[in-house]
Design a protein around this motif. Structure first.
Motif, short mmCIF file in Angstrom:
data_model
loop_
_atom_site.label_atom_id
_atom_site.label_comp_id
_atom_site.label_asym_id
_atom_site.label_seq_id
_atom_site.Cartn_x
_atom_site.Cartn_y
_atom_site.Cartn_z
N ILE A 1 0.83 -1.20 0.00
CA ILE A 1 0.00 0.00 0.00
C ILE A 1 0.86 1.25 0.00
N ALA A 2 1.93 1.26 0.79
CA ALA A 2 2.84 2.40 0.81
C ALA A 2 3.48 2.60 -0.56
N ASP A 3 3.89 1.51 -1.21
CA ASP A 3 4.50 1.60 -2.53
C ASP A 3 3.52 2.10 -3.57
N TRP B 1 1.07 4.21 -3.22
CA TRP B 1 0.96 5.67 -3.15
C TRP B 1 2.25 6.37 -3.56
N ARG B 2 3.38 5.73 -3.30
CA ARG B 2 4.64 6.33 -3.74
C ARG B 2 4.67 6.42 -5.25
N VAL B 3 4.26 5.34 -5.93
CA VAL B 3 4.25 5.32 -7.39
C VAL B 3 3.23 6.34 -7.93
N THR B 4 2.06 6.41 -7.28
CA THR B 4 1.05 7.37 -7.70
C THR B 4 1.58 8.80 -7.58
N GLY B 5 2.27 9.08 -6.47
CA GLY B 5 2.83 10.40 -6.27
C GLY B 5 3.89 10.74 -7.29
#
Length: 332
Positions: free
Chosen positions: A319-321, A323-327
């Protein structure tokens, strides 16, 4: 071959823990036998099944210490009703611009946000995010497509009433909740979340894949024939060829980044593998993790299956990854 073949990770243990293997053996001698004699089409059989599942989830689920729950019962401007609950794990604040939308399993008939509260509270604590669990209507009182309608209403509630952007949410779900999640995301007017995390997703409602798996290894919790009876409470006489029931994932929309976890000891591991293959065939990215010797939705039972702990950490990392990719995409 698909452009992005599904990755079945090898970092999971080569074998389940001794306690997990023991639990699967005990389950095969008890729960599997009990599920075979409880008729889901009879009110008393369905009630007993619901009680057994609720007690197992409470007895072997993670701690609820420090958890806060805010019930939801609202009517959307178009008249649709949304029931559910916001779950805040220990230390998680009440306001955020990100959230997890969780779709519980149940065979469309057994469970609720209450039965899954320990799992969703743990997910909230691990991710640091609030989790919204929709309380969709259950069979046999409410048949297809009631659950799908409620799941869509919940998604629209999060965007319209809560002001959450789709890219700031991740959808997670287990078992039948996995089917509901994929059905939702195949709809062309649904904006996709940052990611999708599924535990032991049920995809083949005919249980043909499960029956083929049973020929190789018995599921320790339930027989495919008994599970099919339970699903029949939801589908009724409806044609399973309906595209909202038999999901065309390979020929449908590209799914958001997806993580699928399944237990190596359960019959739905075949559904997990099929879904992973179909997600990648459609052009999506999918990580598949098959945890050896684990039972169905073992992530909800860490006191029974200690392997749930590293598995859930993997989910939080995914889940953290996502959002990192989305950002990074938004910034680039």
């Amino acid at each position: 071959m698909p452009a992005n073949p599904a990755v079945e990770h090898t970092h999971v243990p080569a074998r389940g823990s001794l306690r997990s293997r023991g639990a699967a053996t005990v389950s095969g001698l008890t729960l599997r036998q009990i599920s075979a004699v409880l008729p889901p089409e009879r009110a008393w059989g369905l009630w007993a099944s619901r009680q057994i599942i609720a007690r197992i989830m409470d007895a072997f689920g993670p701690s609820l210490a420090g958890t806060r729950v805010d019930p939801v019962d609202v009517t959307l401007p178009d008249g649709r009703r949304v029931k559910g609950e916001w779950v805040y794990g220990n230390g998680v604040e009440g306001s955020t611009d990100r959230a997890v939308y969780f779709l519980h399993g149940s065979g469309f008939a057994l469970c609720s946000p209450r039965t899954h509260r320990r799992l969703t509270a743990w997910l909230s604590r691990l991710t640091g995010l609030p989790v919204f669990v929709v309380d969709y209507r259950l069979a046999p009182r409410h048949r297809f497509p009631a659950a799908s309608i409620d799941v869509r209403a919940g998604w629209d509630y999060l965007q319209g009433e809560c002001g959450l952007a789709p890219e700031n949410m991740v959808i997670a779900g287990d078992s039948a909740g996995g089917h509901l999640a994929v059905d939702l995301l195949l709809q062309h007017d649904v904006a996709h979340p940052a990611g999708l995390a599924l535990f032991s997703p049920l995809i083949d409602l005919t249980f043909g894949l499960s029956r083929s798996r049973e020929e190789l290894r018995r599921d320790p919790a339930i027989r495919a024939a008994d599970a099919a009876k339970l699903i029949g409470l939801y589908c009724g006489d409806h044609d399973l060829a309906d595209p909202r029931l038999t999901l065309d994932v390979a020929g449908g929309r590209v799914m958001p980044p997806t993580l699928i976890q399944a237990g190596g000891g359960e019959m739905l591991v075949t559904d997990a593998r099929r879904l992973a293959a179909d997600v990648t065939a459609a052009g999506g990215d999918c990580d598949l993790e098959v945890w050896p010797d684990q039972v169905h939705v073992f992530q909800a039972l860490p006191r029974l299956a200690p392997d749930a702990v590293p598995a859930m950490r993997r989910v939080a990392g995914f889940i953290a990854d996502a959002w990192r990719v989305t950002g990074e995409r938004a910034a680039g």
